[in-house]
Design an enzyme around this catalytic site. Structure first.
Site, PDB file in Angstrom:
ATOM      1  N   SER A   1       3.627  66.015  26.818  1.00 26.45           N
ATOM      2  CA  SER A   1       4.171  66.312  24.898  1.00 26.45           C
ATOM      3  C   SER A   1       4.869  67.419  24.810  1.00 26.45           C
ATOM      4  O   SER A   1       5.316  68.368  25.959  1.00 26.45           O
ATOM      5  CB  SER A   1       2.800  66.573  24.273  1.00 26.45           C
ATOM      6  OG  SER A   1       3.353  67.257  23.138  1.00 26.45           O
TER       7      SER A   1
ATOM      8  N   LYS B   1      -1.947  70.432  27.791  1.00 27.85           N
ATOM      9  CA  LYS B   1      -0.505  69.741  28.079  1.00 27.85           C
ATOM     10  C   LYS B   1       0.641  70.597  28.547  1.00 27.85           C
ATOM     11  O   LYS B   1       1.480  70.301  29.312  1.00 27.85           O
ATOM     12  CB  LYS B   1       0.866  69.176  26.714  1.00 27.85           C
ATOM     13  CG  LYS B   1      -0.331  68.066  26.072  1.00 27.85           C
ATOM     14  CD  LYS B   1      -0.379  66.660  27.151  1.00 27.85           C
ATOM     15  CE  LYS B   1      -1.051  65.061  26.481  1.00 27.85           C
ATOM     16  NZ  LYS B   1      -0.672  63.949  27.178  1.00 27.85           N
TER      17      LYS B   1
ATOM     18  N   TYR C   1      -4.581  70.887  22.888  1.00 29.69           N
ATOM     19  CA  TYR C   1      -4.238  70.420  23.110  1.00 29.69           C
ATOM     20  C   TYR C   1      -2.669  70.718  24.190  1.00 29.69           C
ATOM     21  O   TYR C   1      -2.090  70.410  24.925  1.00 29.69           O
ATOM     22  CB  TYR C   1      -3.685  69.233  21.921  1.00 29.69           C
ATOM     23  CG  TYR C   1      -2.648  68.323  22.254  1.00 29.69           C
ATOM     24  CD1 TYR C   1      -3.355  66.550  23.028  1.00 29.69           C
ATOM     25  CD2 TYR C   1      -1.318  68.031  22.184  1.00 29.69           C
ATOM     26  CE1 TYR C   1      -2.508  65.948  23.398  1.00 29.69           C
ATOM     27  CE2 TYR C   1      -0.837  66.992  22.370  1.00 29.69           C
ATOM     28  CZ  TYR C   1      -0.181  66.545  22.625  1.00 29.69           C
ATOM     29  OH  TYR C   1      -0.069  65.383  22.862  1.00 29.69           O
TER      30      TYR C   1
ATOM     31  N   ALA D   1      -2.406  73.579  25.136  1.00 27.70           N
ATOM     32  CA  ALA D   1      -3.201  74.318  26.627  1.00 27.70           C
ATOM     33  C   ALA D   1      -3.095  73.196  27.941  1.00 27.70           C
ATOM     34  O   ALA D   1      -2.462  73.249  28.768  1.00 27.70           O
ATOM     35  CB  ALA D   1      -4.049  75.000  26.398  1.00 27.70           C
TER      36      ALA D   1
HETATM   37  N1  LIG Z   1       2.056  60.128  19.589  1.00 26.69           N
HETATM   38  C1  LIG Z   1       2.348  60.666  19.020  1.00 26.69           C
HETATM   39  O1  LIG Z   1       2.807  61.394  18.404  1.00 26.69           O
HETATM   40  C2  LIG Z   1       2.624  61.829  21.534  1.00 26.69           C
HETATM   41  C3  LIG Z   1       3.422  62.656  21.272  1.00 26.69           C
HETATM   42  C4  LIG Z   1       3.179  63.589  22.697  1.00 26.69           C
HETATM   43  C5  LIG Z   1       2.716  63.141  23.497  1.00 26.69           C
HETATM   44  N2  LIG Z   1       1.970  61.777  23.025  1.00 26.69           N
HETATM   45  C6  LIG Z   1       0.693  61.426  24.032  1.00 26.69           C
HETATM   46  O2  LIG Z   1       0.951  60.124  24.715  1.00 26.69           O
HETATM   47  C7  LIG Z   1      -0.318  59.670  25.261  1.00 26.69           C
HETATM   48  C8  LIG Z   1      -0.215  58.534  24.314  1.00 26.69           C
HETATM   49  O3  LIG Z   1      -0.928  58.781  23.375  1.00 26.69           O
HETATM   50  P1  LIG Z   1      -0.966  57.483  21.932  1.00 26.69           P
HETATM   51  O4  LIG Z   1       0.167  58.436  20.771  1.00 26.69           O
HETATM   52  O5  LIG Z   1      -0.035  56.163  22.441  1.00 26.69           O
HETATM   53  O6  LIG Z   1      -2.041  57.673  21.131  1.00 26.69           O
HETATM   54  P2  LIG Z   1      -3.113  56.648  20.618  1.00 26.69           P
HETATM   55  O7  LIG Z   1      -2.326  54.599  20.575  1.00 26.69           O
HETATM   56  O8  LIG Z   1      -4.239  57.127  20.526  1.00 26.69           O
HETATM   57  O9  LIG Z   1      -3.526  55.671  22.723  1.00 26.69           O
HETATM   58  C9  LIG Z   1      -4.306  57.002  23.369  1.00 26.69           C
HETATM   59  C10 LIG Z   1      -4.460  56.317  24.409  1.00 26.69           C
HETATM   60  O10 LIG Z   1      -5.437  56.682  25.329  1.00 26.69           O
HETATM   61  C11 LIG Z   1      -7.105  56.286  25.378  1.00 26.69           C
HETATM   62  N3  LIG Z   1      -8.431  57.006  25.329  1.00 26.69           N
HETATM   63  C12 LIG Z   1      -8.788  57.627  25.149  1.00 26.69           C
HETATM   64  N4  LIG Z   1      -9.825  58.494  24.886  1.00 26.69           N
HETATM   65  C13 LIG Z   1     -10.550  57.708  26.634  1.00 26.69           C
HETATM   66  C14 LIG Z   1     -10.930  57.992  27.234  1.00 26.69           C
HETATM   67  N5  LIG Z   1     -12.439  58.540  27.319  1.00 26.69           N
HETATM   68  N6  LIG Z   1     -10.891  57.087  28.317  1.00 26.69           N
HETATM   69  C15 LIG Z   1      -9.919  55.845  28.710  1.00 26.69           C
HETATM   70  N7  LIG Z   1      -8.809  56.176  27.763  1.00 26.69           N
HETATM   71  C16 LIG Z   1      -9.178  56.858  26.443  1.00 26.69           C
HETATM   72  C17 LIG Z   1      -6.814  55.722  24.325  1.00 26.69           C
HETATM   73  O11 LIG Z   1      -7.581  53.912  24.495  1.00 26.69           O
HETATM   74  P3  LIG Z   1      -9.109  53.611  24.091  1.00 26.69           P
HETATM   75  O12 LIG Z   1     -10.229  54.858  22.851  1.00 26.69           O
HETATM   76  O13 LIG Z   1      -9.641  52.333  24.041  1.00 26.69           O
HETATM   77  O14 LIG Z   1     -10.216  54.368  24.999  1.00 26.69           O
HETATM   78  C18 LIG Z   1      -5.770  54.469  23.785  1.00 26.69           C
HETATM   79  O15 LIG Z   1      -5.766  53.577  24.436  1.00 26.69           O
HETATM   80  C19 LIG Z   1      -1.602  60.916  25.075  1.00 26.69           C
HETATM   81  O16 LIG Z   1      -1.532  61.493  26.325  1.00 26.69           O
HETATM   82  C20 LIG Z   1      -0.472  61.808  24.329  1.00 26.69           C
HETATM   83  O17 LIG Z   1      -1.078  62.322  24.310  1.00 26.69           O
HETATM   84  C21 LIG Z   1       1.788  61.525  21.464  1.00 26.69           C
END
Ligand SMILES: NC(=O)c1ccc[n+]([C@@H]2O[C@H](COP(=O)([O-])OP(=O)(O)OC[C@H]3O[C@@H](n4cnc5c(N)ncnc54)[C@H](OP(=O)(O)O)[C@@H]3O)[C@@H](O)[C@H]2O)c1
Length: 274
Positions: free
Chosen positions: A145, A162, A158, A160
């Protein structure tokens, strides 16, 4: 390092977080480019639906489980290598956040976020290394991130995790080069996904409703970064702007973000989930 583009067609790749958002879009994008994907997350119904979606020249299989469970990580890697016939890539996209002042959050929340956003991707990669070393043109993709570049208030756990993930990417990049394994770090900015609905602790804050990059655009940038052998990408103008400010104007971010986020939270206090 070769300057030849990586051919994703035929690559065998584990994608975590594949039930929604960036992980799901990346699984689809890689399959569209001809990769064979092992998609994983906890929600099996979502994965089943994903595996049935049109996958272009590639294919998608799935295995559901909790990526924070070491036994599941072992099973995932064993099943993926068995069913795909080897392993050429790992895209660690699973993640989640918590919102609140550090003093109001708990040691349990801290441990949970560090486990999900740092330990799980790190240990999945460690477990995958012997297979990747034997794979074809292997690559590790860590979805980080922009908050790993510079922290913001109310996201302490979070940020920390990332920031540490970013540091680990640097170490791995140097250590794994000898085995021909490349490492791509993705500094994602605001992206449309279920992230804010799936907070481990805290409620969706007002600033989460601003402009966000579509998940499929982030996925296309990740796939292109893999093909072009980038070491680090920061997709989208918002993320790029933040990265430049983090590098050259960190004090300004501290002042503006500190004031802005504090004001927003004071106007609508962030409460812990019961
Ligand atoms: N969206 C943003 O603005 C943003 C910004 C910067 C970085 N990110 C990073 O991008 C990545 C993807 O996030 P996203 O934005 O696509 O969010 P998201 O739509 O909430 O997707 C998160 C995914 O992680 C899975 N997950 C969560 N806990 C889990 C666990 N204990 N075991 C297995 N799977 C798990 C969830 O699936 P299940 O619930 O089905 O397990 C889901 O598929 C993350 O690393 C996030 O930190 C996102």
């Amino acid at each position: 390092m070769s300057i030849r583009r990586r051919r994703l067609a035929g690559q065998r790749v584990i994608v975590t977080g594949a039930s929604s958002g960036v992980g799901r879009a990346t699984a689809l994008e890689l399959a569209r480019r001809g990769a064979h994907v092992m998609a994983t997350a906890r929600r099996a119904d979502r994965l089943k639906e994903l595996a049935a979606a049109p996958a272009g020249a590639g294919s998608i299989i799935h295995e559901a489980g909790d990526i924070c469970d070491p036994a599941f990580r072992d099973r995932l890697v064993a099943t993926a290598t068995d069913r795909l016939g080897g392993l050429d890539g790992v895209v660690a996209a699973a993640g989640g956040g918590a919102i609140g002042r550090f003093r109001d959050l708990t040691a349990e929340t801290f441990a949970r976020i560090i486990d999900l956003d740092l330990v799980a991707p790190a240990e999945l990669v460690r477990r995958s290394l012997p297979h990747l070393a034997a794979g074809h043109d292997p690559v590790v993709v860590l979805v980080g991130s922009i908050l790993g570049l510079h922290p913001l208030p109310l996201h302490g756990d979070y940020c920390a995790a990332k920031a540490a993930l970013r540091s680990l990417a640097g170490t791995l990049r140097m250590e794994l080069a000898a085995d021909g394994i490349e490492v791509l770090l993705v500094n994602l900015g605001p992206t449309a996904s279920e992230f804010w609905d799936a907070l481990v602790v805290g409620q969706r804050p007002p600033w989460s409703r601003g402009r966000r990059m579509p998940a499929d655009r982030a996925a296309a940038a990740i796939a292109a970064g893999m093909e072009r052998r980038h070491r680090e990408i920061t997709p989208g103008w918002q993320a790029k702007g933040f990265a430049i400010a983090a590098r050259f104007l960190p004090g300004l971010i501290d002042r503006v973000a500190g004031r802005h986020l504090r004001a927003a939270v004071d106007a609508a206090p962030v409460r812990k989930k019961p």
